[in-house]
Design a protein around this motif. Structure first.
Motif, PDB file in Angstrom:
ATOM      1  N   ILE A  73      -4.737   0.983  12.368  1.00  0.00           N
ATOM      2  CA  ILE A  73      -3.887   1.844  11.534  1.00  0.00           C
ATOM      3  C   ILE A  73      -2.730   2.390  12.377  1.00  0.00           C
ATOM      4  O   ILE A  73      -1.565   2.346  11.971  1.00  0.00           O
TER       5      ILE A  73
ATOM      6  N   ARG B 183       0.811  -1.223   0.000  1.00  0.00           N
ATOM      7  CA  ARG B 183       0.000   0.000   0.000  1.00  0.00           C
ATOM      8  C   ARG B 183       0.839   1.265   0.000  1.00  0.00           C
ATOM      9  O   ARG B 183       0.297   2.361   0.156  1.00  0.00           O
TER      10      ARG B 183
ATOM     11  N   VAL C  95       0.525  -5.839   7.179  1.00  0.00           N
ATOM     12  CA  VAL C  95      -0.633  -5.196   6.536  1.00  0.00           C
ATOM     13  C   VAL C  95      -1.574  -6.254   5.969  1.00  0.00           C
ATOM     14  O   VAL C  95      -2.801  -6.157   6.118  1.00  0.00           O
TER      15      VAL C  95
ATOM     16  N   TYR D 149     -16.480   8.373   9.262  1.00  0.00           N
ATOM     17  CA  TYR D 149     -15.081   8.471   9.730  1.00  0.00           C
ATOM     18  C   TYR D 149     -14.311   7.205   9.370  1.00  0.00           C
ATOM     19  O   TYR D 149     -13.211   7.258   8.803  1.00  0.00           O
ATOM     20  N   ARG D 150     -14.923   6.057   9.639  1.00  0.00           N
ATOM     21  CA  ARG D 150     -14.247   4.789   9.342  1.00  0.00           C
ATOM     22  C   ARG D 150     -14.116   4.556   7.845  1.00  0.00           C
ATOM     23  O   ARG D 150     -13.094   4.061   7.376  1.00  0.00           O
TER      24      ARG D 150
ATOM     25  N   LEU E 148      -1.138   3.783   4.583  1.00  0.00           N
ATOM     26  CA  LEU E 148      -1.392   3.831   6.025  1.00  0.00           C
ATOM     27  C   LEU E 148      -0.914   5.155   6.623  1.00  0.00           C
ATOM     28  O   LEU E 148      -1.548   5.708   7.523  1.00  0.00           O
ATOM     29  N   GLY E 149       0.210   5.632   6.106  1.00  0.00           N
ATOM     30  CA  GLY E 149       0.716   6.931   6.567  1.00  0.00           C
ATOM     31  C   GLY E 149      -0.271   8.036   6.255  1.00  0.00           C
ATOM     32  O   GLY E 149      -0.522   8.920   7.078  1.00  0.00           O
TER      33      GLY E 149
ATOM     34  N   GLU F  87      -6.201  11.381   9.952  1.00  0.00           N
ATOM     35  CA  GLU F  87      -7.153  10.998  11.007  1.00  0.00           C
ATOM     36  C   GLU F  87      -7.647  12.168  11.872  1.00  0.00           C
ATOM     37  O   GLU F  87      -8.872  12.291  12.093  1.00  0.00           O
TER      38      GLU F  87
ATOM     39  N   HIS G 196       1.265   1.402  11.957  1.00  0.00           N
ATOM     40  CA  HIS G 196       2.160   2.534  11.672  1.00  0.00           C
ATOM     41  C   HIS G 196       3.315   2.578  12.685  1.00  0.00           C
ATOM     42  O   HIS G 196       4.483   2.683  12.296  1.00  0.00           O
TER      43      HIS G 196
ATOM     44  N   ALA H  93      -3.506   7.727   5.979  1.00  0.00           N
ATOM     45  CA  ALA H  93      -4.642   7.594   6.905  1.00  0.00           C
ATOM     46  C   ALA H  93      -4.270   8.136   8.287  1.00  0.00           C
ATOM     47  O   ALA H  93      -5.070   8.814   8.945  1.00  0.00           O
ATOM     48  N   TYR H  94      -3.038   7.856   8.726  1.00  0.00           N
ATOM     49  CA  TYR H  94      -2.589   8.312  10.048  1.00  0.00           C
ATOM     50  C   TYR H  94      -2.515   9.843  10.096  1.00  0.00           C
ATOM     51  O   TYR H  94      -2.920  10.461  11.081  1.00  0.00           O
TER      52      TYR H  94
ATOM     53  N   LEU I 102     -11.214   6.648   6.633  1.00  0.00           N
ATOM     54  CA  LEU I 102      -9.917   6.072   6.984  1.00  0.00           C
ATOM     55  C   LEU I 102      -9.616   4.844   6.127  1.00  0.00           C
ATOM     56  O   LEU I 102      -8.474   4.632   5.704  1.00  0.00           O
ATOM     57  N   ALA I 103     -10.640   4.034   5.884  1.00  0.00           N
ATOM     58  CA  ALA I 103     -10.443   2.834   5.056  1.00  0.00           C
ATOM     59  C   ALA I 103     -10.016   3.218   3.650  1.00  0.00           C
ATOM     60  O   ALA I 103      -9.111   2.616   3.071  1.00  0.00           O
TER      61      ALA I 103
ATOM     62  N   ALA J 105      -6.406   4.406   3.769  1.00  0.00           N
ATOM     63  CA  ALA J 105      -5.416   3.377   4.118  1.00  0.00           C
ATOM     64  C   ALA J 105      -5.181   2.370   2.998  1.00  0.00           C
ATOM     65  O   ALA J 105      -4.310   1.515   3.124  1.00  0.00           O
TER      66      ALA J 105
ATOM     67  N   LEU K 241      -8.001  -3.039   8.557  1.00  0.00           N
ATOM     68  CA  LEU K 241      -7.612  -1.820   7.830  1.00  0.00           C
ATOM     69  C   LEU K 241      -8.697  -1.419   6.835  1.00  0.00           C
ATOM     70  O   LEU K 241      -9.026  -0.237   6.706  1.00  0.00           O
ATOM     71  N   ASP K 242      -9.263  -2.410   6.161  1.00  0.00           N
ATOM     72  CA  ASP K 242     -10.295  -2.108   5.167  1.00  0.00           C
ATOM     73  C   ASP K 242     -11.616  -1.679   5.812  1.00  0.00           C
ATOM     74  O   ASP K 242     -12.490  -1.150   5.132  1.00  0.00           O
ATOM     75  N   ALA K 243     -11.713  -1.925   7.133  1.00  0.00           N
ATOM     76  CA  ALA K 243     -12.892  -1.441   7.857  1.00  0.00           C
ATOM     77  C   ALA K 243     -12.622  -0.053   8.458  1.00  0.00           C
ATOM     78  O   ALA K 243     -13.479   0.516   9.131  1.00  0.00           O
ATOM     79  N   GLY K 244     -11.403   0.471   8.231  1.00  0.00           N
ATOM     80  CA  GLY K 244     -11.070   1.809   8.735  1.00  0.00           C
ATOM     81  C   GLY K 244     -10.894   1.871  10.234  1.00  0.00           C
ATOM     82  O   GLY K 244     -11.197   2.901  10.846  1.00  0.00           O
ATOM     83  N   ASP K 245     -10.385   0.804  10.832  1.00  0.00           N
ATOM     84  CA  ASP K 245     -10.200   0.796  12.282  1.00  0.00           C
ATOM     85  C   ASP K 245      -9.003   1.677  12.665  1.00  0.00           C
ATOM     86  O   ASP K 245      -7.855   1.343  12.328  1.00  0.00           O
ATOM     87  N   PRO K 246      -9.238   2.782  13.362  1.00  0.00           N
ATOM     88  CA  PRO K 246      -8.132   3.722  13.634  1.00  0.00           C
ATOM     89  C   PRO K 246      -7.051   3.122  14.526  1.00  0.00           C
ATOM     90  O   PRO K 246      -5.871   3.449  14.372  1.00  0.00           O
TER      91      PRO K 246
END
Lengths: 245, 222
Positions: free
Chosen positions: B136, A22, B121, A48-49, A26-27, A33, B140, A29-30, A52-53, A56, B128-133
């Motif tokens: 992530i 990816r 990953v 929100y989710r 991920l960076g 956020e 990271h 998304a971080y 982020l998805a 990411a 991750l695909d569910a956007g779980d903060p």
């Protein structure tokens, strides 16, 4: 702490989770956020989710300009832009943020600062050279990161205008000329400084080695790169030196 | 053990982290890493010399996209330790060779870190695909931790090799002079190669030529 400042501080670690699957997704998304934590409208937590998805997943860009992507995508999420349009924005940013960032920083400003650091080291003092490189580079580095995040957050889906504006064109034209010129000045000045302690009889050998490296690197084995060519030559000289007593 | 080695280990780890992960402020440039390592060892001139030579090598690399590149910064720390205390130019050749070995090992380490992060990953892809903060954030930070371990390991490798070089000088005078000559020539060749590649074609190539003329003029008039 304000969300924009928090996102800016996070942008310094944007490549912390870099991977071949990816890239900096991920960076991204971080970094993004804090900007999407409190989205307006219905179902803020689900949005929100989803935001982020989306972030990411795969994304790549110059690390200093990832903030522009984070800002623009977060603004689009806040304005409830349709999801297909957000995906198109994200995909469009990959090529442009990479291309502009590489030309501006890696091929432009970094070589200028490296060359300046070398020349000041040689002409003034090593610590002055280090200070020159670090201060000159990081003034621009910090400004670029802050400007990129701010422009993305301000312009949202219209962020492309920030990248193609006249100031950016002037900056790219300037570094495109300054970088090769600065390197051209720095290389002979630096090599002359290094060669001062060497006996004059060694100088033809230095020149011949330099030409051999150029021939290898440019025509015979361009895939090797500087470090491996250096390892081959220095390793061979070391082995010869072991038996030459 | 030399108490400065602990500071070099800390400095090299920070330098290795700066290369990619955090904060990319260019303390990872070998000119900076080597000179500061020299300052830690109270031998700035050796650190600067090693840093300048490895900086010339580093002009060849372009850290674009997913490119892997040598870790010249952490390598400069070990190379400076190898060079410090030796008389003048005699110290550079072997130190730079050591630096190139360590830089190349650091490049391999970057590849390993990226693959490990990629494997993680894939393992947590559903979250991750569910956007779980939380996921992530955890992935990271574990990536940053991996690169910290890599930077520490690369720096430690450099310092161990440097300690061996300091304890057992392997080359005689002729061998040292030969290695010195090849080192300088290779640094010159690689830096010109990098500058030519960076300037591409057209106007930029003309600016490079103008710079070379100006630099040569500076040397001749000095």
């Amino acid at each position: 702490m304000r969300p924009l400042l928090r996102a800016w501080l996070r942008s310094f670690t944007v490549q912390g989770s870099f991977n071949y699957d990816r890239m900096v997704g991920l960076g991204l998304a971080y970094v993004m956020e804090p900007l999407v934590r409190e989205l307006p409208g219905d179902e803020p937590m689900a949005r929100y989710r989803r935001a982020l998805a989306r972030a990411a997943a795969f994304f790549n860009a110059h690390p200093y300009l990832v903030g522009m992507g984070a800002g623009a995508l977060a603004r689009a999420e806040r304005e409830a832009v349709p999801e297909p349009q957000i995906e198109r924005l994200k995909n469009g940013l990959i090529a442009s943020l990479g291309s502009v960032g590489d030309r501006l920083v890696w091929v432009g400003w970094l070589p200028v600062c490296s060359a300046a650091g070398l020349v000041v080291t040689v002409a003034v003092s090593p610590l002055a050279g280090v200070a020159t490189l670090l201060v000159a580079y990081n003034v621009v580095h910090l400004l670029v990161r802050w400007w990129a995040l701010g422009a993305g957050w301000r312009d949202g889906v219209r962020v492309a205008s920030a990248l193609s504006g006249p100031a950016m064109q002037v900056a790219l034209r300037f570094v495109g000329r300054a970088a090769p010129f600065a390197l051209g000045v720095a290389i002979p000045v630096t090599v002359d400084w290094l060669a001062r302690g060497a006996p004059p009889a060694a100088l033809p050998g230095v020149a011949a080695t330099g030409v051999a490296v150029l021939v290898m690197g440019r025509w015979l084995a361009p895939a090797l790169g500087g470090v491996r060519i250096g390892l081959v030559l220095l390793g061979t000289a070391f082995l010869v030196g072991l038996v030459w007593r | 053990m030399d108490p400065a080695v602990g500071w070099l280990l800390l400095w090299g780890t920070l330098v290795g982290l700066d290369l990619i992960t955090w904060p990319q402020a260019m303390i990872a440039r070998p000119l900076v890493a080597g000179t500061v390592a020299g300052w830690i060892l109270r031998d700035v001139s050796s650190g600067a010399a090693v840093g300048v030579i490895l900086e010339l090598f580093a002009l060849d690399l372009l850290p674009v996209g997913a490119a892997r590149y040598p870790d010249y910064g952490a390598a400069a720390v070990g190379a400076t330790y190898a060079a410090s205390g030796a008389p003048g130019v005699l110290s550079w050749g072997l130190a730079v060779l050591l630096g190139l070995v360590v830089a190349y090992a650091g490049q391999g380490g970057i590849h390993v870190v990226r693959r490990r992060t990629g494997a993680e990953v894939r393992r947590v892809a559903v979250a991750l695909d569910a956007g779980d903060p939380d996921t992530i954030r955890q992935v990271h930070f574990r990536g940053i931790a991996r690169d910290t371990v890599r930077s520490f390991g690369v720096t430690a490798l450099g310092l161990v090799l440097a300690a061996a070089v300091r304890a057992w000088p392997l080359l005689g005078l002729q061998g040292t002079a030969l290695l010195q000559m090849v080192t300088l020539g290779a640094a010159l060749g690689v830096s010109v190669m990098g500058a030519v590649r960076l300037s591409g074609r057209g106007v930029a190539r003309a600016w490079l030529a103008a710079g070379l003329v100006a630099g040569a003029g500076w040397v001749l008039l000095r």
